[in-house]
Structure formats: C-alpha cells, structure tokens
Scaffold this active site. Sequence first.
Site, PDB file in Angstrom:
ATOM      1  N   GLU A 187      -4.008   3.728   6.516  1.00 19.29           N
ATOM      2  CA  GLU A 187      -3.880   3.594   5.069  1.00 19.29           C
ATOM      3  C   GLU A 187      -4.498   4.807   4.391  1.00 19.29           C
ATOM      4  O   GLU A 187      -4.008   5.281   3.375  1.00 19.29           O
ATOM      5  CB  GLU A 187      -4.575   2.315   4.598  1.00 19.29           C
ATOM      6  CG  GLU A 187      -4.544   2.108   3.090  1.00 19.29           C
ATOM      7  CD  GLU A 187      -5.149   0.782   2.687  1.00 19.29           C
ATOM      8  OE1 GLU A 187      -5.912   0.774   1.690  1.00 19.29           O
ATOM      9  OE2 GLU A 187      -4.879  -0.241   3.328  1.00 19.29           O
ATOM     10  N   ARG A 197       0.805  -1.225   0.000  1.00 23.81           N
ATOM     11  CA  ARG A 197       0.000   0.000   0.000  1.00 23.81           C
ATOM     12  C   ARG A 197       0.838   1.276   0.000  1.00 23.81           C
ATOM     13  O   ARG A 197       0.423   2.300   0.538  1.00 23.81           O
ATOM     14  CB  ARG A 197      -0.959   0.023   1.202  1.00 23.81           C
ATOM     15  CG  ARG A 197      -1.949  -1.134   1.226  1.00 23.81           C
ATOM     16  CD  ARG A 197      -2.896  -1.118   0.037  1.00 23.81           C
ATOM     17  NE  ARG A 197      -3.788  -2.276   0.089  1.00 23.81           N
ATOM     18  CZ  ARG A 197      -3.554  -3.443  -0.506  1.00 23.81           C
ATOM     19  NH1 ARG A 197      -2.460  -3.603  -1.226  1.00 23.81           N
ATOM     20  NH2 ARG A 197      -4.408  -4.440  -0.416  1.00 23.81           N
ATOM     21  N   SER A 245     -10.589   1.285   3.278  1.00 20.32           N
ATOM     22  CA  SER A 245      -9.886   0.794   4.464  1.00 20.32           C
ATOM     23  C   SER A 245      -9.170   1.934   5.171  1.00 20.32           C
ATOM     24  O   SER A 245      -8.463   2.718   4.537  1.00 20.32           O
ATOM     25  CB  SER A 245      -8.872  -0.283   4.076  1.00 20.32           C
ATOM     26  OG  SER A 245      -9.520  -1.419   3.554  1.00 20.32           O
TER      27      SER A 245
END
Length: 302
Positions: free
Chosen positions: A294, A173, A224
């Site tokens: 995130e 990520r 998320s």
Amino acid sequence: MFETRLKEIVKDSSLLMNEPLANHTTMKIGGPADYLVIPKNVNEIKEIIQLAKENNINVTVIGRGSNLLVSDNGIEGVVIKISDCLDHIEIDGTKVLVGAGYSVIRLATQLSRKGLSGLEFASGIPGSVGGAVYMNAGAHQSDFSKITTKAHIIFQDGSMEWLTNEQLEFSYRTSVLQKKRQGFVLEAELQLEEGSKEVSSALMQKNKDYRRETQPWNFPCAGSIFRNPLPQYAGNLIELANLKGYQIGGAKISEMHGNFIVNAGNATSKDVLELIDFIKKTILEKFNVELETEVEIVGKKM
C-alpha cells in the site's frame, strides 16, 4: 537553462537542491531530491510541470510524506511539496472545498467542531487531502470515495481538469490517478452531512484512541505497508506468521501492529524493501496469499 528558468518561477527561497527527503517523510528515510520545490500557488505548479515536460525531466508530487518510501538514492528531477501550500478551505453548508495540502487530521477536527459528519474515520490519518484522494485513504469501514464528489487534477502534461467521483474510479486504496490517468490532486470537493458535534467528537476520540493503542505512531513509520487481502487482513497474517518484531537493519516489523514497519534507528530504504520482500515470501509460503504494498515506493533504483 532548466535550472535558471525554475529559479525564475519559484524564486530561490522556495527551491532546495540536493535536499534529503528523509527530512520530508514520516518514515525519516530517503535520499536527496535533485530539486525540491515549495510552490506558492497552482500557477507555479502548472509552470513547473510544463517546464519539466519541455525538458524531459521527471516530476514527483508529495504532501506530508506519509504512506511514502523514498529510495536511498533519492528522487531524480523535481519534487513538488504541496503540504506548505494549497491549504485553503471553503465551507458552504455541508459542502467543503479544500486544498490538496490541507492536513486530513486538521480537516476532520475542524469539520467535527462545526457539526459536519462523514470524516470521523480519518481523524488519525496523518497525510494531506491530496494524497488521501489519490490513494482513497480510509479506516474504520469508510474511505474518501464515500465523501469526495469531485477533484481538481493536474496531469503530467500540465493540463488540468475536474474529475467526478465516478471518473476518479475509486477502489480499495487506489484511484484512476495511480493507473490510467496519472496526475496529482490540487483540491477536492467533499460532501458531508449535518450531524451532532458531540457524537462526532466522541467517535473521533474513539478512533484516535484505537490508533494510539494499536499502532506505533511513536516511531517513524509510513502507515500500513500492505493492502489488506480482503477478507483477510495483512497485519493478522503477519502476526500469525510470528513475524512481529522481526528486524532487518534499522527496519523493524512493529510489535504493536504487524502491518507497520518502523524506523527503529537509522533504517535505510534498502532495509525496508528487504523486509517487505521477506514478509511477502513468508506469507505466500505459509498462507498462499500474495501481499501487495500500500505504501508508495518512489525514487531512483538502488
């Protein structure tokens, strides 16, 4: 002087001042941008960035506003929104050149219909290609690092360069663009594989159904909130801590998925940040695991 020159570059119809960014984020949260620009092409973006640098003014680039939490105080300087431009696409065999503003879901669907395989994992990712490359978006055991061969980047000084997959330094990520070489994606070259339209379509539908059944997309949210502390999963830890449904102000931990915070009604960025801090402290105390966000948090400090 700056404002006059900015208007000359983008024309008045493409420039909004003190525009609430809640209108441009999937979480429906965010104060005003001093200047919100919707450019028409790469040259305009380059001119804007160079002008801002000359005047010591901050530049922020957004796409479709997913994976983004904007401060209630807004964003200082210029916000460039690319989701309404940079939406070109060229398909040459199994190679695809696509603009940063192109919808990931639309791209996955289009390539699947052409019998190109490799992007099925992204069939439910609601962002733009630029953001997906920038943060190495992924799902279902795959991500953009697996298919991105190179990306055209504009850096904060207005210089531009193509970076290869290796130079992008993808990891879970994230990419080099968030760390050592801060910049924004203009377009990306993706390498797909020849596949079956039927198999690809079935896999995409399976992934879409899974998201629909497990994630709260019927509420404004940013996707998320936390990176998974592999081999563990943030959502599972939050559920084990009995935090699903916990609410601060208008911000609520989804009852469907622990790693989603939804705007349950008039939520502020402050509400979300307080809830994020509460989750972090609880998970650290209960499981000795430090969660990292995130979602990208941007804007003026409150």
